[in-house]
Enzyme design. Sequence first.
Site, PDB file in Angstrom:
ATOM      1  N   GLY A  90      -5.508  -9.482  10.535  1.00  0.00           N
ATOM      2  CA  GLY A  90      -4.375  -9.338   9.624  1.00  0.00           C
ATOM      3  C   GLY A  90      -3.204  -8.693  10.347  1.00  0.00           C
ATOM      4  N   ARG A  98      -7.299 -15.922  12.560  1.00  0.00           N
ATOM      5  CA  ARG A  98      -8.723 -15.653  12.715  1.00  0.00           C
ATOM      6  C   ARG A  98      -9.314 -16.898  13.364  1.00  0.00           C
ATOM      7  NH1 ARG A  98      -7.474 -12.658   8.118  1.00  0.00           N
ATOM      8  NH2 ARG A  98      -8.059 -10.482   8.407  1.00  0.00           N
ATOM      9  N   GLY A 142      -7.710  -5.148  14.506  1.00  0.00           N
ATOM     10  CA  GLY A 142      -8.647  -4.244  13.856  1.00  0.00           C
ATOM     11  C   GLY A 142     -10.028  -4.285  14.493  1.00  0.00           C
ATOM     12  N   ASP A 143     -11.033  -3.820  13.778  1.00  0.00           N
ATOM     13  CA  ASP A 143     -12.347  -3.704  14.423  1.00  0.00           C
ATOM     14  C   ASP A 143     -12.991  -5.077  14.693  1.00  0.00           C
ATOM     15  OD1 ASP A 143     -12.820  -4.138  11.781  1.00  0.00           O
ATOM     16  OD2 ASP A 143     -14.136  -2.406  11.480  1.00  0.00           O
ATOM     17  N   THR A 172      -3.522  -2.342  12.145  1.00  0.00           N
ATOM     18  CA  THR A 172      -3.980  -2.712  10.798  1.00  0.00           C
ATOM     19  C   THR A 172      -3.413  -1.695   9.829  1.00  0.00           C
ATOM     20  OG1 THR A 172      -5.873  -2.659   9.317  1.00  0.00           O
ATOM     21  CG2 THR A 172      -6.143  -1.529  11.396  1.00  0.00           C
ATOM     22  N   ILE A 173      -3.122  -2.124   8.614  1.00  0.00           N
ATOM     23  CA  ILE A 173      -2.586  -1.167   7.649  1.00  0.00           C
ATOM     24  C   ILE A 173      -3.687  -0.302   7.044  1.00  0.00           C
ATOM     25  CG2 ILE A 173      -0.640  -2.659   7.019  1.00  0.00           C
ATOM     26  CD1 ILE A 173      -2.153  -3.153   4.341  1.00  0.00           C
ATOM     27  N   ASP A 174      -4.953  -0.654   7.298  1.00  0.00           N
ATOM     28  CA  ASP A 174      -6.039  -0.022   6.537  1.00  0.00           C
ATOM     29  C   ASP A 174      -6.484   1.348   7.041  1.00  0.00           C
ATOM     30  OD1 ASP A 174      -6.231  -2.034   4.619  1.00  0.00           O
ATOM     31  OD2 ASP A 174      -7.401  -3.289   5.963  1.00  0.00           O
ATOM     32  N   ASP A 228      -8.668   2.103   9.115  1.00  0.00           N
ATOM     33  CA  ASP A 228     -10.135   2.150   9.039  1.00  0.00           C
ATOM     34  C   ASP A 228     -10.795   1.984  10.416  1.00  0.00           C
ATOM     35  OD1 ASP A 228      -9.400  -0.431   9.462  1.00  0.00           O
ATOM     36  OD2 ASP A 228     -10.643  -1.304   7.885  1.00  0.00           O
ATOM     37  N   ARG A 258       3.774   4.246 -21.012  1.00  0.00           N
ATOM     38  CA  ARG A 258       2.749   3.292 -20.682  1.00  0.00           C
ATOM     39  C   ARG A 258       1.771   3.854 -19.667  1.00  0.00           C
ATOM     40  NH1 ARG A 258       6.595  -1.980 -19.975  1.00  0.00           N
ATOM     41  NH2 ARG A 258       6.394  -2.742 -22.100  1.00  0.00           N
ATOM     42  N   MET A 287      -4.293  -1.985  -1.417  1.00  0.00           N
ATOM     43  CA  MET A 287      -5.290  -2.475  -0.473  1.00  0.00           C
ATOM     44  C   MET A 287      -6.303  -1.389  -0.103  1.00  0.00           C
ATOM     45  SD  MET A 287      -3.467  -5.362   1.842  1.00  0.00           S
ATOM     46  CE  MET A 287      -3.005  -6.917   1.012  1.00  0.00           C
ATOM     47  N   ARG A 295     -10.459  -2.268   0.960  1.00  0.00           N
ATOM     48  CA  ARG A 295     -11.733  -2.816   0.522  1.00  0.00           C
ATOM     49  C   ARG A 295     -12.856  -1.795   0.705  1.00  0.00           C
ATOM     50  NH1 ARG A 295     -11.021  -8.411  -0.200  1.00  0.00           N
ATOM     51  NH2 ARG A 295      -9.463  -8.589   1.415  1.00  0.00           N
ATOM     52  N   ALA A 331       0.364   9.939  -8.757  1.00  0.00           N
ATOM     53  CA  ALA A 331      -0.543   9.257  -9.680  1.00  0.00           C
ATOM     54  C   ALA A 331      -1.396  10.265 -10.448  1.00  0.00           C
ATOM     55  CB  ALA A 331      -1.445   8.291  -8.915  1.00  0.00           C
ATOM     56  N   LYS A 362       1.352  14.539 -21.128  1.00  0.00           N
ATOM     57  CA  LYS A 362       1.876  13.465 -20.286  1.00  0.00           C
ATOM     58  C   LYS A 362       2.184  12.258 -21.154  1.00  0.00           C
ATOM     59  CE  LYS A 362      -0.335  14.834 -16.058  1.00  0.00           C
ATOM     60  NZ  LYS A 362      -0.737  14.416 -14.729  1.00  0.00           N
ATOM     61  N   HIS A 384       0.227  -8.651  -1.087  1.00  0.00           N
ATOM     62  CA  HIS A 384       0.625  -8.794   0.312  1.00  0.00           C
ATOM     63  C   HIS A 384       1.938  -8.133   0.687  1.00  0.00           C
ATOM     64  CE1 HIS A 384      -2.759 -11.516   0.610  1.00  0.00           C
ATOM     65  NE2 HIS A 384      -2.632 -11.394   1.908  1.00  0.00           N
ATOM     66  N   ARG A 399       1.592  -5.591   3.489  1.00  0.00           N
ATOM     67  CA  ARG A 399       1.380  -5.897   4.913  1.00  0.00           C
ATOM     68  C   ARG A 399       2.680  -6.058   5.683  1.00  0.00           C
ATOM     69  NH1 ARG A 399      -3.394  -6.144   6.395  1.00  0.00           N
ATOM     70  NH2 ARG A 399      -5.074  -6.772   5.016  1.00  0.00           N
TER      71      ARG A 399
END
Lengths: 324, 324, 324, 324
Positions: free
Chosen positions: A11, A72, A102-103, A126-128, A130, A163, A170, A172, A187, A214, A254, A257
């Site tokens: 990615g 890929r 990434g890995d 990678t943005i993750d 990880d 609301r 992202m 996983r 948040a 709140k 997306h 990314r």
Amino acid sequence: IKKIAVLTSGGDSPGMNAAIRAVVRSCTYHQLECLGVYRGYQGLIEGDFVTLNARSVKNIINRGGTFLKSARSKEFLSVEGRKRAFDNLKAEGIDALVTIGGDGTFAGAVVFNEEHNFPIVGLPGTIDNDINGTDFTIGYDTALNTVVEAIDKIRDTAHSHNRLFLVEVMGRDAGDIALNAGIGAGAEEILIPEQNMGKDRLVASLKRSKEAGKSSSIVVVAEGDQIGKNIFGLADYIRENLTEYEVKVTVLGHIQRGGAPSCYDRVLASRLGVGAVDALLKGERDIMVGIVNNKVTSVPFTETSKGENELDKELIRVADITSV
Amino acid sequence: IKKIAVLTSGGDSPGMNAAIRAVVRSCTYHQLECLGVYRGYQGLIEGDFVTLNARSVKNIINRGGTFLKSARSKEFLSVEGRKRAFDNLKAEGIDALVTIGGDGTFAGAVVFNEEHNFPIVGLPGTIDNDINGTDFTIGYDTALNTVVEAIDKIRDTAHSHNRLFLVEVMGRDAGDIALNAGIGAGAEEILIPEQNMGKDRLVASLKRSKEAGKSSSIVVVAEGDQIGKNIFGLADYIRENLTEYEVKVTVLGHIQRGGAPSCYDRVLASRLGVGAVDALLKGERDIMVGIVNNKVTSVPFTETSKGENELDKELIRVADITSV
Amino acid sequence: IKKIAVLTSGGDSPGMNAAIRAVVRSCTYHQLECLGVYRGYQGLIEGDFVTLNARSVKNIINRGGTFLKSARSKEFLSVEGRKRAFDNLKAEGIDALVTIGGDGTFAGAVVFNEEHNFPIVGLPGTIDNDINGTDFTIGYDTALNTVVEAIDKIRDTAHSHNRLFLVEVMGRDAGDIALNAGIGAGAEEILIPEQNMGKDRLVASLKRSKEAGKSSSIVVVAEGDQIGKNIFGLADYIRENLTEYEVKVTVLGHIQRGGAPSCYDRVLASRLGVGAVDALLKGERDIMVGIVNNKVTSVPFTETSKGENELDKELIRVADITSV
Amino acid sequence: IKKIAVLTSGGDSPGMNAAIRAVVRSCTYHQLECLGVYRGYQGLIEGDFVTLNARSVKNIINRGGTFLKSARSKEFLSVEGRKRAFDNLKAEGIDALVTIGGDGTFAGAVVFNEEHNFPIVGLPGTIDNDINGTDFTIGYDTALNTVVEAIDKIRDTAHSHNRLFLVEVMGRDAGDIALNAGIGAGAEEILIPEQNMGKDRLVASLKRSKEAGKSSSIVVVAEGDQIGKNIFGLADYIRENLTEYEVKVTVLGHIQRGGAPSCYDRVLASRLGVGAVDALLKGERDIMVGIVNNKVTSVPFTETSKGENELDKELIRVADITSV
């Protein structure tokens, strides 16, 4: 080493262009030749190369994505594919390879190396966030800013209407983006894969928030979270059990990314790109160059896989306290 | 007229705060009293008022959403609800009302007026640009920028991976956002409610694009488009019939409603806010103040409903040509 | 400790609001009372306090500046002024103080403490990153992004016209902003206080760049740099000695201090705000809570002054290589 | 007409790339050949051309500046220079020219045409909005957003410190940017070339604002304003006569020319680019294609010069009322 090739794989992430640029200019600085490989390992197999010099990479430090493109490659999973890639490297007279990804990218490099004994150095793109062996991956900081800016916009609307918004981000396997962006966006609740909150505790907590005065709420949900995986189902569950709020769902997707990289990612990419060529020139190989405690360091590819992500208890506590 | 109330109703939009600010400061300028009503018509019914002066609205011109909050009021649909609202207006000594919202807001005002003969002037506040009698609604320009910036990020990723992205944007009945943001983002195809392209023509066109050498594609889809309504189904259809691309879907969702307003929306909101008070002082009522050919004008509430949205053939042609 | 006051002092920085919010909510979490002090030490002297609870700090995490306002207080430099401040703290029943600011703020706290023996914990809030005992100050990351985004815009113009731009950024004593933003913006040269390049070497280097094929150039100049201090004079010197370029000057100025904080700064501010209250509850005092190697730590106020800024040789080298 | 050349001239503006793209793709659409000319009229003289097709202009709609580069050409002011340019156009078989720029660009076209009778159509590309015959110029809307975003950041700081900021924006002869961005940024005062406020009235007005309870103030100053021309001198004057504020100056400078174009500017540039080729195909020449009342129209080059800018009294009044 006289000729280095560079590619991006997996990615894409913001800062990959800055990393390529640093590798290329480092080659110029050390009077090495440099080739770019299009579309990651697939381009290696197809021999899709381009000669790069210092001027080829001008005005790209600020651009998201990767101008070498990424892909890929199924073929690279086969012995034949990797053989073809190796033959192309040899035919072009390439002495070493820098892979940015990434890995999965690094795992490919390890196998390739076992078969062909070729000097490869990796960079974490990678943005993750990880990857083991680096505190930060290239693109992660930008993704956090993108998420926080998006939630700032959603908050305008949430606050104007009393609301409850579920915002999927992202992640996983890792909750890093959700946890940091969740704190940064203010948040009320953050759902991450490393910790199973359970639907009931979530609803109970939201109920307490409402009672504490709140008027609107943002719940940030990592895509890999247990109860958040099916975010539309979760929204229905909340609607049934917490009628005080109008519940809405946004899946950021997306946009996370892309975008112009943050200053941090540009500097990180530049440092690691320079570090990759330095490492190759020092004879290092089969390693990833990363950043630990703000110092450029290297770690064997075999240690970059993160396994189960550890829960950052300090951040969890900060999230709990600041959403009181 | 000595005392004016102002409220925001319906979906929020960027620039509503700027419009409130202009109404309030216009009151100060003309030495009128000004009251804010929280949560639209619902606050009117509940008597949820706040006194506003020039300083109450400082530092809000740059904020998305509406600090007076908005809501949809079921009670206001009833004769009793509207009677209660009227009684509250009288009890507070309010002589006239400025309502900021969409055509539902204005429809409510018309009914209210028929029953209670109360001076009301409306301002068009919605991102959808679906109001008759004004070239632009407050918040529309900002939403276009938000969409275009989001697609710029998606394009980074699309281009890095040779992907096809379906991007859903707001627009249940009107394709204005999709068409303008689609041109602005350089989309290959734009699907809008006013025109049914059909799945097959879409696939054929994407196929031609691919053959013409495009390596990635963005398709912008208005949520109300015939074939785009079920965007995930559409993605599946394309996947089956156009195997050259990896197809991804992003639903932009509520980020389109928020964010700091653009300069255009701030100036528009300021002009219309001033215009609303001017209109009331001139004795106008039952009208919306809008902008036509860059001039502040007014139109009866009864003419603000757009009916079927006309197809902007010039823009369609520009979209076709610039995506060649 | 039952009651904590919080103030911001010195130049404002993005993330100060997030830090205040974290202190306030931490107080709520630990069931402590919390008071805000307006306008820093000056408000302490004037007794300008406001009661804060968890809801008082909603929707401010994303806002630049400080809602408690900041000021430089001459009176606090006098024994009498500090005495008055102390009396006000006692009168309000305040047990401890959190001060958010730079080294001047901490120096004030030290003197105050010597005289009145009052528990104070500091947080580093300044864009300049010139505090010892923390890797990053609150606001620094945001300022870097602001500078890089501004230079991205200037680069559009520079590149379209074959121009040389001198861009002055903040940094009277420290080149951190110039060096990092310079690398991030892809500057050709970076002038910082820690290193005197000399006008002639600068011109020679720019000449080489031009000969190497660069058609436009950005030079980032820290305001405290030896030869860049008089940036308009430097521009004239370059004009005389390098006629190939059209030379332009931009002084970024105060836009660097404002803006919505980056995710990093929001998270940092949240962690340090929580850490400040934790430290007070553990009995710590006369210390600054900072971040070292991504861990929240504390350092005595007396060690926060940076003295001469050290040259970051790795970054200098990265800048040299990536601008080849 | 079978072959069209396109160039950008004068100061660059955001959206020029989008305009070039639309011209090029319009050529493809109408099956015409298209050449780009580098560096405006200078490239015409030097024969610096590049063949452009639909794919050459991909992924540029979102980029500031102009990839064809721009320049001011002294040689084009001479009969010989223009003769050389004409010879190059003929040698390349070019039938018509699209020039994107400001009134200087169009003035050059007029002279060229008198001598060589060559079909030229112009597009208004400048941030200054100082062209007659079009309501908006390409780049103007983006510049307004850039200015407003910058002042939003300055406001954070101004508000945190009770400061008065003088912010200089572009506009040597026209106050359009100052007036619109000033209203959009919520400025207290706006100084424009079309109206001489006088220093004393400015100070008196600021004094009133202070007394009315404003704690900080932003004054937006067009660079061509009578009393604002020397902005540092004006700051000194205010410091002497209004001691209540700390007075700061920021000159926004060239960041106003760059940046990703807004959606409005991208759509405008696309429409006008398409319109330019349409006009040439219809046999029009010596005209500028602009936008009037949201319709694409054309006006002779000789009528594009604005002469003295008229004061927009409605906007002045809106500014006065909303800064009460």
